[in-house]
Write an enzyme that holds these catalytic residues in place. Structure first.
Site, mmCIF file in Angstrom:
data_model
loop_
_atom_site.group_PDB
_atom_site.id
_atom_site.type_symbol
_atom_site.label_atom_id
_atom_site.label_comp_id
_atom_site.label_asym_id
_atom_site.label_seq_id
_atom_site.Cartn_x
_atom_site.Cartn_y
_atom_site.Cartn_z
ATOM 1 N N GLU A 1 8.703 -4.923 -13.767
ATOM 2 C CA GLU A 1 7.690 -5.627 -13.024
ATOM 3 C C GLU A 1 6.631 -5.655 -14.007
ATOM 4 O O GLU A 1 5.843 -6.688 -13.614
ATOM 5 C CB GLU A 1 7.261 -4.609 -11.783
ATOM 6 C CG GLU A 1 8.212 -4.825 -10.534
ATOM 7 C CD GLU A 1 9.320 -3.721 -10.611
ATOM 8 O OE1 GLU A 1 9.363 -3.036 -11.649
ATOM 9 O OE2 GLU A 1 9.761 -3.573 -9.594
ATOM 10 N N PHE B 1 9.830 6.694 2.069
ATOM 11 C CA PHE B 1 10.567 6.294 0.826
ATOM 12 C C PHE B 1 10.125 5.170 0.209
ATOM 13 O O PHE B 1 9.741 4.116 0.874
ATOM 14 C CB PHE B 1 12.111 6.038 0.983
ATOM 15 C CG PHE B 1 12.946 5.677 -0.017
ATOM 16 C CD1 PHE B 1 13.073 6.557 -1.160
ATOM 17 C CD2 PHE B 1 13.631 4.271 -0.139
ATOM 18 C CE1 PHE B 1 13.811 5.959 -2.259
ATOM 19 C CE2 PHE B 1 14.022 3.982 -1.030
ATOM 20 C CZ PHE B 1 14.253 4.830 -2.446
ATOM 21 N N GLN B 2 9.640 5.160 -0.980
ATOM 22 C CA GLN B 2 9.281 4.082 -1.845
ATOM 23 C C GLN B 2 7.743 3.604 -1.292
ATOM 24 O O GLN B 2 7.463 2.332 -1.219
ATOM 25 C CB GLN B 2 10.052 2.742 -1.912
ATOM 26 C CG GLN B 2 11.136 3.282 -2.882
ATOM 27 C CD GLN B 2 11.815 1.910 -3.396
ATOM 28 O OE1 GLN B 2 11.956 1.127 -2.764
ATOM 29 N NE2 GLN B 2 12.517 1.799 -4.844
ATOM 30 N N LYS C 1 6.859 -4.560 5.162
ATOM 31 C CA LYS C 1 8.007 -5.165 5.562
ATOM 32 C C LYS C 1 8.313 -5.909 6.956
ATOM 33 O O LYS C 1 8.605 -6.972 6.927
ATOM 34 C CB LYS C 1 9.288 -4.155 5.276
ATOM 35 C CG LYS C 1 10.601 -4.920 5.152
ATOM 36 C CD LYS C 1 11.687 -3.942 4.723
ATOM 37 C CE LYS C 1 12.926 -4.726 4.714
ATOM 38 N NZ LYS C 1 13.903 -3.678 4.410
ATOM 39 N N MET D 1 -2.770 0.340 -36.721
ATOM 40 C CA MET D 1 -4.349 0.420 -36.186
ATOM 41 C C MET D 1 -4.781 1.981 -36.230
ATOM 42 O O MET D 1 -5.682 2.306 -36.708
ATOM 43 C CB MET D 1 -4.695 -0.201 -34.879
ATOM 44 C CG MET D 1 -6.213 -0.345 -34.716
ATOM 45 S SD MET D 1 -7.033 -1.066 -36.138
ATOM 46 C CE MET D 1 -7.096 -2.971 -35.714
#
Lengths: 157, 564
Positions: free
Chosen positions: B52, B114-115, B164, B471
């Protein structure tokens, strides 16, 4: 110079809006002295009265950053305003303290809202300075618990 | 009027907003959305990334390189949190993006399901605004508002979280005309413009400084006309690279921590510093007390909150930069500052510096990037990672168009470039797109190589490999007594084999004399397929000039001695 400023903020009355405003203060390091929020004459809009500390530069930034929030519709630093605060407190250390406490309450036009064996519960509305001196004068009689609302304010026309 | 599911409404709204490409990754909470995307696949092209985060950077790169709003879709929980770095990157660089996340059904919200994650809470400080939609009847208007917020005024990311069950429920849908973008702030007044014009007319040594707030051909043309009219030398921030054609003789090079010595001298000596579409980042101003010591500062920007934030200004004009310059052009007569421009030219000559390799024929980043510039006619879209490679890409490629350099300037996100290059290529299939990476950044998100090969997105992934975290090592050398803590990478990665594993043709450049030939061949291949190039350089080539953090911008370090 660092000074206290009263800021009036109109916000959408919705979930999480308070978090957006206070989140802005914390992540940019602005200090909130008090914050008061409730619905207005328009049910969709809440008014926050925030007392914040900062010099001119900080206040300029704070106001501009608040204006960038989507849920904020109006931001004003109040200069000429009616400022009021409400306090409820429990005072007293035994029956002997009752009379002098009532005397002080009367001087300030505070109300006795509950009487218990050793303590009184008082309420008072006034300017923050008046509330401060009210608490100060009652200290010797035992301030057990108190709650202050923080300032709410409206600009004069 | 049609009765559609929430998922279909999302697709319809995307089409209504002119979106034809989205980046994302499926998951449980966005099953309905992906089911709908299946139906809309002829109208909305979905690019599946490996992660993602890559999708979020792709939406960002797409937005920067096309000027349109980028769209990314992710599922709830970890899908949503994986977007966070990408959203923060877009926020810091004012990139218009709409992130659509799924969430658990409304009845499961707040129960540690969940999630489930409170993604609107998490992204509050890194979005312009965010929404959670708990009523399918409000879904369409919320999405419209999200696009409006993302693209109006100072642009930025907006997140819309959709549980959802909302994507399954039905509501009436009617198309609506697009709400035109507005500046959405109290606009400048005419007397404010007049005062700015007076300041410019009375200046003898003006300095014109531009940032990421210049967009498109119109912005670039207006800026050029403005610079010529007021006869000022020009410098840009990292974000503003290309807003002014860098091959133009007026251009002094970048300003800031790794800006040119010429720009630094000009800052020291100018009497009017005109900042257009830029925000005075600490990486540009160094120590604010010694910034432009003899100059009045005139600040032109769309965001009132940037005025007096980091630099106290003498005068400001709030508004769209290009719009304000157009108004100024109308009322300012032709200026001439021949002596001042002459002094700038003299500094340019005096302070010209070439990068040196430690041995003869060693490849230098300067040579590499300049060769890339030559072979692409200075017209490629250059994405970057972060660190030394980013600075070299900024310093040695001569950009000609606003936002031709696609780089994480504000957040400094290592791992940004490959995803951003994917987005840029999807939005500009006819342009050469190169991601200039270091070996450190490359290893952060190299999984997106598979996105290149799977979808045949012909991006050039150019890894400048010095085997160190350059760097940070440079700072350790200067300020930490050469204690190279955890920055000597020396990873055993075989770039040829790695490329092959992902199905990508790979090249190695390890000397200056072969650089042009190999780069040319790789660019030829990249016309039809992605390529991976490993360019090997010495580990102790530093980015110069350099102004140590918080030090005066006018006194950059020009040389670092390597004696170990």
């Amino acid at each position: 110079m660092t000074e206290r400023n009263v800021i009036s903020v109109c916000v959408n009355n919705g979930i999480g809006v308070l978090g957006r405003v206070t989140g802005l203060f914390s992540r940019r390091g602005y200090n909130i002295i008090s914050l008061n929020v409730a619905e207005t004459e328009n049910l969709g809009i809440s008014r926050m009265t925030i007392v914040a500390e900062g010099d001119e530069g900080v206040m300029e930034q704070l106001v501009k950053q608040l204006r960038k929030l989507y849920d904020v519709s109006e931001v004003k630093v109040l200069r000429d305003a009616v400022c009021r605060e409400h306090i409820i407190m429990k005072v007293g250390n035994g029956p002997a303290s009752r009379q002098p406490v009532i005397e002080i309450a009367n001087l300030f036009r505070a109300k006795v809202v509950n009487v218990a064996e050793s303590r009184l519960m008082l309420e008072l509305t006034g300017e923050p300075e008046k509330i401060d001196s009210f608490i100060g004068l009652l200290q010797p009689y035992g301030v057990k618990e108190l709650v202050r609302t923080g300032i709410s304010a409206l600009e004069r026309d | 009027m049609r009765n559609l599911t929430g998922a279909d409404i999302i697709c319809e709204c995307l089409i209504e907003q002119g979106v034809d490409t989205v980046f994302g990754y499926p998951g449980g909470a966005v099953l309905n959305i992906y089911d709908s995307l299946y139906n809309y696949s002829d109208k909305i092209h979905h690019v599946l990334t490996a992660h993602e985060q890559g999708a979020s950077h792709a939406a960002d790169g797409y937005a920067r390189s096309t000027g349109k709003t980028g769209v990314v879709i992710a599922t709830s929980g970890p899908g949503a949190t994986n977007l966070v770095t990408g959203i923060a990157t877009a926020y810091m660089d004012s990139v218009p993006m709409v992130a659509i996340t799924g969430n658990v059904a409304c009845s499961l919200l707040g129960l540690d399901s969940f999630q489930e994650v409170d993604i609107t809470g998490i992204t509050m400080p890194i979005t312009k605004h965010n929404f959670i939609v708990k009523d399918v009847n409000k879904l369409a208007d919320t999405l419209r508002e999200a696009f409006y917020i993302a693209g109006s005024g100072r642009k930025g990311p907006v997140l819309v979280d959709v549980p959802k069950d909302i994507t399954a429920q039905k509501a009436e849908f009617v198309n609506k005309p697009l709400k035109p973008y507005t500046v959405n702030v109290t606009m400048h007044q005419d007397d404010c413009i007049a005062k700015a014009a007076e300041l410019i007319k009375s200046a003898e040594r003006p300095f014109l400084y531009t940032g990421g707030g210049i967009y498109g051909d119109d912005g670039a043309k207006t800026l050029k006309a403005f610079a010529e009219l007021i006869d000022a030398p020009v410098s840009s921030s990292l974000m503003g690279q290309g807003s002014f054609d860098e091959t133009d003789s007026r251009y002094m090079g970048m300003l800031g921590m790794h800006g040119t010595k010429t720009a630094a001298e000009a800052i020291k000596n100018c009497d009017l510093f005109i900042a257009v579409g830029t925000r005075f980042s600490d990486r540009v101003i160094g120590n604010p007390k010694t910034f432009a010591p003899d100059a009045k500062v005139l600040h032109i920007d769309i965001d009132p909150a940037e005025i007096n934030k980091n630099i106290k200004v003498y005068h400001q004009v709030i508004g769209d930069s290009t719009d304000v310059m157009k108004k100024l052009i109308k009322i300012i007569p032709q200026q001439s500052h021949t002596d001042w421009i002459g002094r700038i030219k003299a500094w340019e000559k005096q302070y010209e510096c070439r990068q040196k390799g430690t041995e003869e024929l060693t490849l230098t980043p300067q040579h590499l990037i300049e060769t890339l510039d030559k072979l692409t006619n200075g017209e490629a879209l250059i994405a970057t990672e972060v660190g030394q490679s980013q600075m070299w890409a900024a310093q040695y490629y001569a950009y000609k168009h606003p936002h031709q350099l696609i780089t994480s300037g504000g957040l400094g996100t290592m791992g940004y470039g490959l995803g951003a290059a994917i987005g840029a290529k999807c939005g500009n299939p006819d342009k050469t797109v190169v991601n200039v990476a270091g070996d450190g950044s490359f290893h952060m998100n190299l999984n997106e190589l598979v996105t290149l090969s799977k979808h045949n997105i012909p991006v050039v992934e150019l890894v400048i490999n010095n085997n160190v975290l350059g760097m940070v090592r440079q700072w350790q050398r200067l300020f930490y007594g050469k204690r190279f803590s955890q920055t000597t990478l020396d990873r055993p990665t075989d770039y040829m084999k790695l490329g092959e594993a992902f199905g990508i043709k790979s090249f190695v450049i390890d000397s200056e004399d072969k650089c042009e030939e190999i780069l040319r061949e790789a660019l030829e291949v990249s016309k039809t397929a992605p390529v991976l190039i490993e360019a090997r350089i010495d580990k102790d080539i530093n980015v110069l000039p350099m102004v140590p953090a918080g030090k005066s911008i006018t006194e950059p370090i020009l040389e670092i001695e390597i004696d170990d």
